[in-house]
Design an enzyme around this catalytic site. Structure first.
Site, PDB file in Angstrom:
ATOM      1  N   LEU A 539       0.697  -1.202   0.096  1.00  0.00           N
ATOM      2  CA  LEU A 539      -0.129  -0.033   0.022  1.00  0.00           C
ATOM      3  C   LEU A 539       0.900   1.085   0.217  1.00  0.00           C
ATOM      4  O   LEU A 539       0.393   2.223  -0.487  1.00  0.00           O
ATOM      5  CB  LEU A 539      -0.818   0.174   1.110  1.00  0.00           C
ATOM      6  CG  LEU A 539      -1.939  -1.174   1.329  1.00  0.00           C
ATOM      7  CD1 LEU A 539      -2.575  -1.050   2.753  1.00  0.00           C
ATOM      8  CD2 LEU A 539      -3.029  -0.905   0.337  1.00  0.00           C
ATOM      9  N   GLY A 540       2.096   1.087   0.514  1.00  0.00           N
ATOM     10  CA  GLY A 540       2.785   2.621   0.482  1.00  0.00           C
ATOM     11  C   GLY A 540       4.269   2.128   1.471  1.00  0.00           C
ATOM     12  O   GLY A 540       4.120   1.008   2.164  1.00  0.00           O
ATOM     13  N   GLY A 542       6.985   3.986   4.204  1.00  0.00           N
ATOM     14  CA  GLY A 542       7.389   5.567   4.911  1.00  0.00           C
ATOM     15  C   GLY A 542       8.712   5.090   5.675  1.00  0.00           C
ATOM     16  O   GLY A 542       9.393   4.093   5.030  1.00  0.00           O
ATOM     17  N   GLY A 543       9.209   6.104   6.632  1.00  0.00           N
ATOM     18  CA  GLY A 543      10.495   5.956   7.118  1.00  0.00           C
ATOM     19  C   GLY A 543      10.595   4.688   8.094  1.00  0.00           C
ATOM     20  O   GLY A 543      11.686   4.235   8.026  1.00  0.00           O
ATOM     21  N   PHE A 544       9.752   3.907   8.409  1.00  0.00           N
ATOM     22  CA  PHE A 544       9.693   3.059   9.145  1.00  0.00           C
ATOM     23  C   PHE A 544       9.451   1.785   8.487  1.00  0.00           C
ATOM     24  O   PHE A 544       9.477   0.707   9.146  1.00  0.00           O
ATOM     25  CB  PHE A 544       8.913   3.068  10.628  1.00  0.00           C
ATOM     26  CG  PHE A 544       9.185   4.111  11.251  1.00  0.00           C
ATOM     27  CD1 PHE A 544      10.608   4.408  11.474  1.00  0.00           C
ATOM     28  CD2 PHE A 544       8.476   4.941  12.166  1.00  0.00           C
ATOM     29  CE1 PHE A 544      10.899   5.302  12.441  1.00  0.00           C
ATOM     30  CE2 PHE A 544       8.752   5.852  12.801  1.00  0.00           C
ATOM     31  CZ  PHE A 544       9.994   6.059  13.071  1.00  0.00           C
ATOM     32  N   GLY A 545       9.226   1.818   7.209  1.00  0.00           N
ATOM     33  CA  GLY A 545       9.157   0.547   6.434  1.00  0.00           C
ATOM     34  C   GLY A 545       7.713   0.512   5.622  1.00  0.00           C
ATOM     35  O   GLY A 545       6.885   1.400   5.897  1.00  0.00           O
ATOM     36  N   PRO A 546       7.648  -0.737   4.900  1.00  0.00           N
ATOM     37  CA  PRO A 546       6.272  -0.760   4.149  1.00  0.00           C
ATOM     38  C   PRO A 546       5.126  -1.001   4.777  1.00  0.00           C
ATOM     39  O   PRO A 546       4.967  -1.688   5.936  1.00  0.00           O
ATOM     40  CB  PRO A 546       6.777  -1.575   3.069  1.00  0.00           C
ATOM     41  CG  PRO A 546       7.415  -2.725   3.811  1.00  0.00           C
ATOM     42  CD  PRO A 546       8.459  -1.598   4.836  1.00  0.00           C
ATOM     43  N   VAL A 547       4.095  -0.840   4.040  1.00  0.00           N
ATOM     44  CA  VAL A 547       2.589  -1.453   4.582  1.00  0.00           C
ATOM     45  C   VAL A 547       1.990  -2.147   3.565  1.00  0.00           C
ATOM     46  O   VAL A 547       2.085  -1.625   2.678  1.00  0.00           O
ATOM     47  CB  VAL A 547       1.574   0.181   4.943  1.00  0.00           C
ATOM     48  CG1 VAL A 547       0.429  -0.551   5.620  1.00  0.00           C
ATOM     49  CG2 VAL A 547       2.515   0.765   6.043  1.00  0.00           C
ATOM     50  N   ASP A 658       3.498  13.696  14.679  1.00  0.00           N
ATOM     51  CA  ASP A 658       3.723  13.617  12.831  1.00  0.00           C
ATOM     52  C   ASP A 658       2.382  13.751  12.527  1.00  0.00           C
ATOM     53  O   ASP A 658       2.085  12.966  11.577  1.00  0.00           O
ATOM     54  CB  ASP A 658       4.352  12.231  12.951  1.00  0.00           C
ATOM     55  CG  ASP A 658       4.846  12.392  11.305  1.00  0.00           C
ATOM     56  OD1 ASP A 658       5.109  13.342  10.876  1.00  0.00           O
ATOM     57  OD2 ASP A 658       5.277  11.406  10.825  1.00  0.00           O
TER      58      ASP A 658
END
Length: 849
Positions: A539-540, A542-547, A658
């Site tokens: 799905l996307g 970010g800075g902490f990893g994929p979803v 955030d």
């Protein structure tokens, strides 16, 4: 007739007609101004008396061109004119009387005389001098002074329908003099109407609107030394100007207010019973700051005895717990005035052969929160150190006591009469404890529940012991932590980096709200659900990893956040996020379903959001039309309520740090849910600033004090919320916006439009004209208030929620200087008309779920 004479006569006639025409164009009551009245200087109808600073003006007027004429006082430069004081309100002059004057009489008093020199109105004070004079001061009071300059009489002591700053509203019990506001009889008739405003004689006092002299029409609730507690939107930033002087020795009690800037104000009672506070910050026009009563719930006793009113509830009126409508037939017709009656009689006092104290123990109390407490309270002062418990004890030991409340800054209040005029607020208000017979109070049910929970707890402890032995054995054999079963939440608490105080708070929250088990998902089941973390399920990132999107064997869709090993979010932050989100339950927060921990993986499992994240619609040129104004306004309100819950209403105080459009998820009905609490902190206190050496967040959403100094608080989230609101209105990204060198950011552009009165130009062009201009301007103003440079100037989320749901005027925002001096222009400008860039610098992003 000689020709010369005739021509000259015509010239004179033409000149006379010309000057008559010119004079007819001049305002009839402003031909000349005077600055004091003396025995030799009276006030004629073509003159006005003006205060030294040209703020107030006094003269003759005829309301709405009626047949009567009065002497009144008004603000000189603000139109339409509002008459704030009338001298002869009960004795009007005929509008045709052009010879009436206001003068200093032969006995030194001010007097208004008609064309026949008969007295119509007089100050009527005793004096030993006839050398008096009258002046109008810049605070709006009309004063009669003696020849030594001492005050003999002033208009502030004789209010009409309006209360100006520094005027006194109240009474002197020794002299029996009451300073009341009294309404006009009608728009064209200044004579005394049926509504009056004043202070009550009870302690602590409250402001009442009375009808016909004694019938309550509206009240503020008691004074708590800073505000009236029944007015939840009595904003703290205005409280320093409110004063209530209660001098018991002198028998006086007066309420007043003052302003510390150039703002002009007045408070008045209308002929239909509405108390309104009006402000003028620029001296040009009036705006409504507060008005009441404006709905059914604000009208006194709308739901009758033992009923309460909730404006947001479609049913409006309800009975208190343990009570039922006195007349079901009338209640069904929405006639609530007869109120409710008790279902079960109180135990106290029913048996004469039992002591009061022992009988009283058979009654209990039901707590009603966020309430406007009832009228007819009594004030108790003789309490022990444990004032709240002593307040309860004293009420319980007195059979006539029907309810009690302990109010901060007031103390113990008790009620022995019918409980009337109760409201339930959405926020604010006080807790009141209603006395009920034991079955109605819920005590017996709670006792049974406690016994049942104790038994369950003992059984659970035994189960946990067995489970712990099994897990210890498994660890010795080198097994991973990948399993599905029960796990104690407290186990994950030990490594969270919090203060000792915050650890205690978290443990208390866990004890109070523990669900006894937290699901841990089997790693293999997550692999199957996400098709081995297939790229098609992604799905996307970010800075902490994929979803990833997943589907469990039972058919339920999930979103899996797979934390990267290289991310800054370690085991500590992972446990922090799991604990926080699992304990926070609100319709505008994303729900965590569980987690999975193995030697190599840390996974969070969320509910799946059908419409993904807000940015996937808002910044997509082909899809943002799906977000009509109604949906956008609903999203703004929902996010505000979610943040209010995090900051104030949850068992933990959480600062998100955030907040941004990509962290707002949308369910199938486009309702917003705040996600990604991995950056949240557990904070104690109210709004104290804390400092962190780990500044995390997204450029464009971070407040100045957080971005520059690492200082964060609730107001840091408020700043991010303000940016989000402006993005939702405009459909444009703040962190990649560029208009020109003078307006290098979205915030600078918004302020430019706002300061020029062109705020509606910001509205996303895809909305066309299909939006509420009132709601847009309200949101725009709130957004600018939230992004002010100084944290103390920003509203709290409770104030934001109130402003979003209220039509009253909000404070004016100040220019966000930080955004002008610190905006970084992107290499490729994002904004020409409505072009959006996909560029985004961020530390942590969660895309669509």
């Amino acid at each position: 007739m000689p020709i010369g004479v005739g021509t000259n006569s015509v010239s004179v006639l033409n000149s006379s007609m010309f000057f008559l025409f010119i004079f007819s164009l001049l305002p009839s009551q402003h031909w000349s101004e005077v600055y004091d009245l003396t025995p030799s200087q009276s006030l004629a109808q073509e003159q006005t008396l003006v205060s030294p600073g040209q703020i107030f003006e006094l003269g003759f007027f005829s309301p709405n061109n009626s047949a009567n004429k009065y002497v009144g006082l008004w603000h000189k430069s603000i139109f339409p004119r509002k008459i704030v004081w009338v001298a002869n309100r009960e004795n009007p002059l005929a509008v045709t009387d052009s010879l009436a004057t206001l003068r200093i009489g032969s006995n030194g008093n001010l007097e208004l005389v008609d064309g026949n020199q008969s007295s119509v109105w007089s100050t009527n004070v005793s004096m030993s001098t006839n050398g008096s004079a009258a002046v109008l001061l810049d605070n709006g009071t009309f004063v009669l002074k003696d020849d030594m300059g001492a005050d003999l009489w002033q208009s502030f002591d004789y209010p009409s329908d309006s209360l100006l700053p520094s005027m006194l509203l109240g009474f002197d019990s020794n002299t029996g003099k009451w300073n009341l506001l009294t309404s006009w009889k009608g728009e064209n008739d200044p004579s005394t109407g049926i509504f009056s405003v004043g202070l009550s004689a009870q302690m602590p006092t409250q402001v009442f609107i009375w009808k016909n002299g004694s019938t309550p029409h509206w009240r503020t609730g008691p004074w708590d030394k800073s505000k009236f507690i029944g007015v939840p939107n009595m904003d703290s930033q205005y409280l320093s100007g409110f004063t209530l002087d209660d001098n018991v020795k002198q028998g006086t009690r007066y309420f007043s207010y003052s302003l510390f800037d150039k703002t002009l104000a007045y408070m008045d009672i209308s002929s239909d019973g509405i108390l309104t506070v009006m402000l003028s910050e620029n001296g040009e026009k009036w705006s409504i700051n507060y008005a009441a009563p404006t709905n059914t719930c604000e009208s006194y006793g709308a739901c009758g005895p033992f009923g309460f009113c909730k404006a947001s509830d479609p049913t409006v009126c309800k009975c208190l717990k343990g009570f039922t409508p006195k007349s079901g037939k009338e209640w069904s017709k929405r006639n609530w005035t007869r109120g409710c009656v008790r279902e079960t009689p109180l135990s106290c006092g029913r048996r004469t052969n039992t002591s009061v104290s022992s009988m009283g123990k058979k009654d209990g109390f039901w707590k009603m929160e966020n309430s406007k407490i009832p009228d007819f309270h009594e004030y108790l002062t003789s309490l022990s150190n444990d004032v709240n418990e002593d307040c309860k004890t004293q009420c319980l030991s007195n059979c006539s006591c029907l309810a009690y409340a302990y109010v901060f800054n007031i103390g113990c209040l008790v009620w022995s009469k019918d409980l009337i005029d109760i409201q339930e607020f959405s926020s604010g208000g006080e807790d009141i404890f209603i006395r009920l017979a034991l079955p109605d109070s819920g005590y017996e049910k709670r006792t049974k529940l406690i016994v049942s929970l104790t038994a369950i707890f003992v059984i659970s402890i035994l189960g946990f012991i067995v489970f712990g032995l099994h897990r210890f054995s498994a660890r010795k054999k080198g097994k991973s932590l990948s399993y599905k079963g029960n796990i104690m939440v407290r186990e994950h608490f030990e490594s969270i980096d919090t203060t000792e105080t915050s650890r205690d708070t978290l443990l208390e929250c866990i004890r109070e709200h523990d669900r006894a088990e937290q699901f841990m998902y089997n790693y293999d089941s997550i692999l199957i659900a996400t098709n081995n973390f297939s790229s098609t399920n992604k799905l996307g990132e970010g800075g902490f990893g994929p979803v990833y999107k997943g589907k469990l064997q039972e058919g339920k869709e999930i979103a899996v956040k797979r934390l990267s090993r290289s991310s800054g979010q370690g085991v500590e932050e992972f446990k922090n996020e799991m604990l926080l989100i699992s304990k926070l339950q609100h319709k505008n927060l994303v729900k965590i379903m569980g987690c999975c921990v193995t030697e190599d993986e840390k996974l969070l499992i969320y509910e799946f959001m059908e419409n993904k994240s807000l940015d996937t619609l808002l910044f997509d040129l082909s899809r943002r039309a799906e977000l009509d104004w109604a949906r956008r306004f609903n999203i703004i309100q929902g996010v505000a309520r979610g943040l209010l819950y995090l900051h104030h209403d949850s068992c933990l105080k959480v600062i998100h740090r955030d907040l941004k459009v990509s962290n707002i998820l949308l369910d199938e009905k486009m309702n917003p849910k705040i996600s990604d609490f991995g950056l949240a902190r557990i904070v104690q206190g109210t709004q104290d600033l804390e400092n962190t050496q780990k500044v995390v967040g997204t450029r464009g959403y971070m407040s100045p004090e957080y971005a520059m100094g690492g200082i964060f608080s609730e107001k840091s989230d408020v700043y991010s919320f303000g940016v989000l609101v402006l993005e939702i209105i405009s459909g444009r990204k703040n962190n990649s916006f560029y208009y020109n060198d003078q307006l290098p950011s979205l915030l600078a552009y918004v302020w430019h439009l706002w300061s020029e009165g062109r705020g509606l130009k910001l509205v996303d062009e895809v909305l066309a004209d299909l939006y509420s201009s009132t709601e847009v301007m309200r949101c725009l103003q709130i957004g600018l208030l939230c992004v002010q440079d100084n944290a103390v100037d920003r509203p709290s989320m409770s104030e934001v929620v109130l402003m979003l749901s209220s039509n009253t005027d909000s404070p004016q925002p100040m220019k966000p200087i930080f955004t002008f001096h610190n905006a970084v222009s992107p290499s490729q400008p994002q904004y020409v008309k409505s072009t959006c860039s996909g560029n985004e610098a961020t530390i942590t992003i969660i895309e669509g779920r």
